[in-house]
Design a protein around this motif. Sequence first.
Motif, mmCIF file in Angstrom:
data_model
loop_
_atom_site.group_PDB
_atom_site.id
_atom_site.type_symbol
_atom_site.label_atom_id
_atom_site.label_comp_id
_atom_site.label_asym_id
_atom_site.label_seq_id
_atom_site.Cartn_x
_atom_site.Cartn_y
_atom_site.Cartn_z
ATOM 1 N N LYS A 68 0.882 -1.162 0.000
ATOM 2 C CA LYS A 68 0.000 0.000 0.000
ATOM 3 C C LYS A 68 0.923 1.215 0.000
ATOM 4 N N PRO A 69 1.178 1.814 -1.161
ATOM 5 C CA PRO A 69 2.126 2.928 -1.234
ATOM 6 C C PRO A 69 1.570 4.186 -0.571
ATOM 7 N N SER A 70 2.431 5.152 -0.374
ATOM 8 C CA SER A 70 1.992 6.456 0.109
ATOM 9 C C SER A 70 0.943 7.027 -0.832
ATOM 10 N N LYS A 71 -0.018 7.733 -0.271
ATOM 11 C CA LYS A 71 -1.025 8.381 -1.117
ATOM 12 C C LYS A 71 -0.341 9.303 -2.123
ATOM 13 N N GLY A 72 -0.716 9.161 -3.390
ATOM 14 C CA GLY A 72 -0.177 10.026 -4.424
ATOM 15 C C GLY A 72 1.119 9.558 -5.039
ATOM 16 N N LEU A 73 1.698 8.468 -4.522
ATOM 17 C CA LEU A 73 2.955 7.962 -5.096
ATOM 18 C C LEU A 73 2.722 7.378 -6.484
ATOM 19 N N ILE A 74 1.604 6.641 -6.635
ATOM 20 C CA ILE A 74 1.213 6.064 -7.923
ATOM 21 C C ILE A 74 -0.084 6.728 -8.346
ATOM 22 N N SER A 75 -0.142 7.192 -9.568
ATOM 23 C CA SER A 75 -1.326 7.890 -10.064
ATOM 24 C C SER A 75 -2.560 6.995 -10.004
ATOM 25 N N THR A 76 -3.689 7.599 -9.607
ATOM 26 C CA THR A 76 -4.965 6.875 -9.624
ATOM 27 C C THR A 76 -5.821 7.286 -10.826
ATOM 28 N N ARG A 77 -5.220 8.000 -11.760
ATOM 29 C CA ARG A 77 -5.977 8.374 -12.967
ATOM 30 C C ARG A 77 -6.399 7.112 -13.715
ATOM 31 N N GLY A 78 -7.689 7.025 -14.016
ATOM 32 C CA GLY A 78 -8.224 5.847 -14.691
ATOM 33 C C GLY A 78 -8.776 4.797 -13.751
ATOM 34 N N VAL A 79 -8.533 4.961 -12.446
ATOM 35 C CA VAL A 79 -9.066 4.026 -11.453
ATOM 36 C C VAL A 79 -10.460 4.489 -11.037
ATOM 37 N N PHE A 80 -11.426 3.574 -11.039
ATOM 38 C CA PHE A 80 -12.756 3.953 -10.569
ATOM 39 C C PHE A 80 -12.662 4.279 -9.086
ATOM 40 N N PRO A 81 -13.065 5.467 -8.669
ATOM 41 C CA PRO A 81 -12.825 5.894 -7.292
ATOM 42 C C PRO A 81 -13.781 5.289 -6.270
ATOM 43 N N ALA A 82 -13.244 5.084 -5.068
ATOM 44 C CA ALA A 82 -14.075 4.777 -3.904
ATOM 45 C C ALA A 82 -14.166 6.061 -3.082
ATOM 46 N N CYS A 83 -13.036 6.450 -2.497
ATOM 47 C CA CYS A 83 -12.898 7.762 -1.843
ATOM 48 C C CYS A 83 -11.696 8.436 -2.495
ATOM 49 N N ARG A 84 -11.922 9.364 -3.393
ATOM 50 C CA ARG A 84 -10.827 9.918 -4.194
ATOM 51 C C ARG A 84 -9.713 10.509 -3.333
ATOM 52 N N SER A 85 -10.058 11.097 -2.210
ATOM 53 C CA SER A 85 -9.051 11.734 -1.365
ATOM 54 C C SER A 85 -8.183 10.725 -0.627
ATOM 55 N N LEU A 86 -8.588 9.446 -0.635
ATOM 56 C CA LEU A 86 -7.851 8.411 0.104
ATOM 57 C C LEU A 86 -7.344 7.278 -0.775
ATOM 58 N N ASP A 87 -7.880 7.122 -1.963
ATOM 59 C CA ASP A 87 -7.584 5.954 -2.799
ATOM 60 C C ASP A 87 -6.102 5.823 -3.149
ATOM 61 N N CYS A 88 -5.646 4.579 -3.195
ATOM 62 C CA CYS A 88 -4.292 4.256 -3.664
ATOM 63 C C CYS A 88 -4.372 3.055 -4.598
ATOM 64 N N VAL A 89 -3.416 2.956 -5.503
ATOM 65 C CA VAL A 89 -3.217 1.737 -6.288
ATOM 66 C C VAL A 89 -2.281 0.843 -5.482
ATOM 67 N N SER A 90 -2.679 -0.399 -5.270
ATOM 68 C CA SER A 90 -1.848 -1.337 -4.521
ATOM 69 C C SER A 90 -1.227 -2.358 -5.470
ATOM 70 N N VAL A 91 -0.237 -3.071 -4.965
ATOM 71 C CA VAL A 91 0.476 -4.059 -5.786
ATOM 72 C C VAL A 91 0.593 -5.371 -5.013
ATOM 73 N N PHE A 92 0.225 -6.472 -5.670
ATOM 74 C CA PHE A 92 0.372 -7.814 -5.110
ATOM 75 C C PHE A 92 1.490 -8.558 -5.843
ATOM 76 N N ALA A 93 2.221 -9.383 -5.103
ATOM 77 C CA ALA A 93 3.215 -10.281 -5.704
ATOM 78 C C ALA A 93 3.535 -11.363 -4.675
ATOM 79 N N ARG A 94 4.218 -12.401 -5.140
ATOM 80 C CA ARG A 94 4.589 -13.459 -4.200
ATOM 81 C C ARG A 94 5.844 -13.098 -3.422
ATOM 82 N N THR A 95 6.629 -12.148 -3.938
ATOM 83 C CA THR A 95 7.801 -11.660 -3.206
ATOM 84 C C THR A 95 7.785 -10.141 -3.191
ATOM 85 N N LEU A 96 8.388 -9.580 -2.170
ATOM 86 C CA LEU A 96 8.428 -8.126 -2.061
ATOM 87 C C LEU A 96 9.308 -7.524 -3.153
#
Length: 339
Positions: A68-96
């Motif tokens: 869960k990156p810092s807010k604003g680190l990864i652009s949320t442009r194009g992401v359907f918003p839940a709470c725009r002021s809080l939303d983040c793009v997250s990343v999943f993987a099997r290793t960090l």
Amino acid sequence: DQFATGLVGTRSPYGVPINPIHPEYIPGGSSSGSAVAVSAGLVDASLGTDTAGSGRVPAAFQGIVGIKPSKGLISTRGVFPACRSLDCVSVFARTLGVARDVCRVARGFDEKDAFSRRFESPVKRLNKGESIIVGIPRKEDLLWFGDHTQEAAYWLAIKKLKSEDWDFNIHFVEFDINPYLETAKLLYEGPWVSERYAVLSEFLSTAGSQKDVVNVTRKIIEGGNKYTAVDVFKSLYTLQSLKQKVEVEREKLKIDFFVVPTTPTIYTLEDVKKDNIGCNTNLGTYTNFCNLLDLCAVAMPAGKRSDGLSFGITFYGASGDDERVWDFGEEWETRQSID
């Protein structure tokens, strides 16, 4: 979960993604499908969202990594918003390592995203031999909702954390998690639900939405219509007071990171059928506060519970400290794999 509203991973009109490791248990949400794709080995990494824990809860339940990156680190442009002021793009993987590589490619200021932010360059890293202070919540303050197996798994992970021979000079301190827990309640028990309603109110009023929207999701989002502007400002004042409390204590104790269980428990699919909202609320105990308090986080696997279910812990740091938190997480991951 539909419209990124939920942590259970079952609120979808298109069926429930199956937890590949524990099929009778929920996959976690809201980004359940993204996490399942990684956990099942279909892809190396995937993107999710994270407003309340959507990129961390599924990781914990499926034994993978969730950033869960810092807010604003990864652009949320194009992401359907839940709470725009809080939303983040997250990343999943099997290793960090893979997850952070994706974040490094995706990060950057986007002038077309009003919530994108500029961060310090070069980024701060964690250096070998550096002295760091890690916060652990007081034992009596933690909530488990009767799940003593989850509680035991957490303290076993903390014992391991304290006993490792780290490349850093680590000191552990206890801190007061209660202001964080109070903040967590604001997300769904306060006017931030109105931010969801602001996005979806027009659609929810259409005839077509009657069959397309999951009932529990509709109930939650339409609940945002009851708050007034006065409620919003009162809650903002409450949040600011809580922010100050946690920042003052972090500065006083000189805490670099803190470690909590990703969730206080895990539920079966049948549990959620019986009490969808109650289960969901409990799962956000240690995740909902994150974006309200402007923190970054990484959810890491921490072995198995005594009953064989996956267990995870989350490392939290201040906004902009993403790389340092990832460095710490990778040290934990390395020691887990050695064991």
